[in-house]
Design a protein around this motif. Structure first.
Motif, PDB file in Angstrom:
ATOM      1  N   ASN A 273       2.413  -8.198  -8.633  1.00  0.00           N
ATOM      2  CA  ASN A 273       2.601  -8.099 -10.128  1.00  0.00           C
ATOM      3  C   ASN A 273       3.501  -6.879 -10.391  1.00  0.00           C
ATOM      4  O   ASN A 273       4.385  -7.231 -11.053  1.00  0.00           O
ATOM      5  CB  ASN A 273       1.144  -8.015 -10.698  1.00  0.00           C
ATOM      6  N   TYR A 274       3.291  -5.598  -9.870  1.00  0.00           N
ATOM      7  CA  TYR A 274       3.850  -4.756 -10.274  1.00  0.00           C
ATOM      8  C   TYR A 274       5.460  -4.707  -9.933  1.00  0.00           C
ATOM      9  O   TYR A 274       6.339  -4.296 -10.906  1.00  0.00           O
ATOM     10  CB  TYR A 274       3.390  -3.325  -9.725  1.00  0.00           C
TER      11      TYR A 274
ATOM     12  N   ARG B   3      -2.804   2.340   1.300  1.00  0.00           N
ATOM     13  CA  ARG B   3      -3.338   3.337   0.508  1.00  0.00           C
ATOM     14  C   ARG B   3      -4.141   2.836  -0.804  1.00  0.00           C
ATOM     15  O   ARG B   3      -4.942   3.288  -1.108  1.00  0.00           O
ATOM     16  CB  ARG B   3      -2.234   4.130   0.254  1.00  0.00           C
ATOM     17  N   LEU B   4      -3.553   1.609  -1.414  1.00  0.00           N
ATOM     18  CA  LEU B   4      -4.323   1.136  -2.485  1.00  0.00           C
ATOM     19  C   LEU B   4      -5.542   0.608  -2.345  1.00  0.00           C
ATOM     20  O   LEU B   4      -6.540   0.591  -2.880  1.00  0.00           O
ATOM     21  CB  LEU B   4      -3.191   0.014  -3.040  1.00  0.00           C
TER      22      LEU B   4
ATOM     23  N   LEU C 122       1.725   5.858  -5.886  1.00  0.00           N
ATOM     24  CA  LEU C 122       1.991   4.527  -5.219  1.00  0.00           C
ATOM     25  C   LEU C 122       2.962   3.686  -5.909  1.00  0.00           C
ATOM     26  O   LEU C 122       3.843   3.138  -5.412  1.00  0.00           O
ATOM     27  CB  LEU C 122       0.485   3.706  -5.245  1.00  0.00           C
ATOM     28  N   LYS C 123       3.115   3.954  -7.359  1.00  0.00           N
ATOM     29  CA  LYS C 123       4.171   3.396  -8.218  1.00  0.00           C
ATOM     30  C   LYS C 123       5.322   3.884  -7.789  1.00  0.00           C
ATOM     31  O   LYS C 123       6.432   3.117  -7.736  1.00  0.00           O
ATOM     32  CB  LYS C 123       3.615   3.333  -9.437  1.00  0.00           C
TER      33      LYS C 123
ATOM     34  N   PRO D 133      11.571   1.073  -4.799  1.00  0.00           N
ATOM     35  CA  PRO D 133      12.522   0.592  -4.319  1.00  0.00           C
ATOM     36  C   PRO D 133      12.264  -1.005  -4.341  1.00  0.00           C
ATOM     37  O   PRO D 133      13.539  -1.921  -4.085  1.00  0.00           O
ATOM     38  CB  PRO D 133      12.545   1.127  -2.891  1.00  0.00           C
ATOM     39  N   TRP D 134      11.168  -1.548  -4.368  1.00  0.00           N
ATOM     40  CA  TRP D 134      10.983  -2.731  -4.303  1.00  0.00           C
ATOM     41  C   TRP D 134      10.774  -3.483  -5.721  1.00  0.00           C
ATOM     42  O   TRP D 134      10.378  -4.782  -5.681  1.00  0.00           O
ATOM     43  CB  TRP D 134       9.836  -3.126  -3.455  1.00  0.00           C
ATOM     44  N   VAL D 135      10.849  -2.581  -6.950  1.00  0.00           N
ATOM     45  CA  VAL D 135      10.476  -3.349  -7.969  1.00  0.00           C
ATOM     46  C   VAL D 135      11.990  -4.026  -8.629  1.00  0.00           C
ATOM     47  O   VAL D 135      12.809  -3.706  -8.492  1.00  0.00           O
ATOM     48  CB  VAL D 135      10.141  -2.128  -9.065  1.00  0.00           C
ATOM     49  N   CYS D 136      11.546  -5.087  -8.984  1.00  0.00           N
ATOM     50  CA  CYS D 136      12.660  -6.266  -9.386  1.00  0.00           C
ATOM     51  C   CYS D 136      12.506  -6.056 -11.058  1.00  0.00           C
ATOM     52  O   CYS D 136      11.499  -6.707 -11.650  1.00  0.00           O
ATOM     53  CB  CYS D 136      12.633  -7.449  -8.950  1.00  0.00           C
ATOM     54  N   GLU D 137      13.549  -5.852 -11.646  1.00  0.00           N
ATOM     55  CA  GLU D 137      13.461  -5.673 -13.183  1.00  0.00           C
ATOM     56  C   GLU D 137      13.588  -6.925 -13.730  1.00  0.00           C
ATOM     57  O   GLU D 137      14.505  -7.812 -13.269  1.00  0.00           O
ATOM     58  CB  GLU D 137      14.799  -4.747 -13.610  1.00  0.00           C
TER      59      GLU D 137
END
Length: 133
Positions: A46-47, A69-70, A106-107, A112-116
């Motif tokens: 989701n993030y 870690r989450l 964590l965020k 690097p993997w967040v897709c806008e």
């Protein structure tokens, strides 16, 4: 699953007795931890706006580490809530244990993997007419 229950247990030192399970109730502990792993994966998907695919074979090692870690944060929160659900700050104020598991670090590591997401709903479309005048 991106990570194994054993990964989480090794990382956190979790034992059945931590959740008041029978001494040899590894099955119950595995069910609890596997549910938290699935929840962690869902939060990460989701993030990242589903950039991290549902194909478990191509998950980057960095994302697996963040998932571990989450999930460990979920374990720590569950233990804290069971052991001391209320914290006495001073003589006059009392608060409950916070529920922040998806922390800023964590965020940042997921950046690097967040897709806008691109939304075209608010884009304005203008029309004009060219006349012969």
């Amino acid at each position: 699953m991106w990570i194994s229950v054993k990964d989480v247990i090794d990382f956190t030192g979790l034992k059945p007795k931590h959740f008041r399970l029978e001494k040899d109730d590894d099955t119950g502990l595995n069910e609890i931890v596997s549910g938290w792993i699935e929840q962690s994966e869902s939060l990460i998907r989701n993030y990242t706006n589903n950039f991290v695919s549902h194909d478990d074979s191509n998950i980057p090692e960095g994302v697996k580490n963040i998932c571990l870690r989450l999930t460990a944060n979920m374990v720590a929160l569950a233990q804290a809530r069971r052991d001391t659900p209320v914290i006495k700050v001073n003589d006059w104020s009392i608060k409950t244990v916070g529920s922040d598991i998806f922390t800023d670090d964590l965020k940042e590591d997921l950046a690097p993997w967040v897709c806008e997401r691109k939304s075209y709903k608010s884009d304005k479309v203008e029309f004009f007419a060219i006349t012969g005048d």
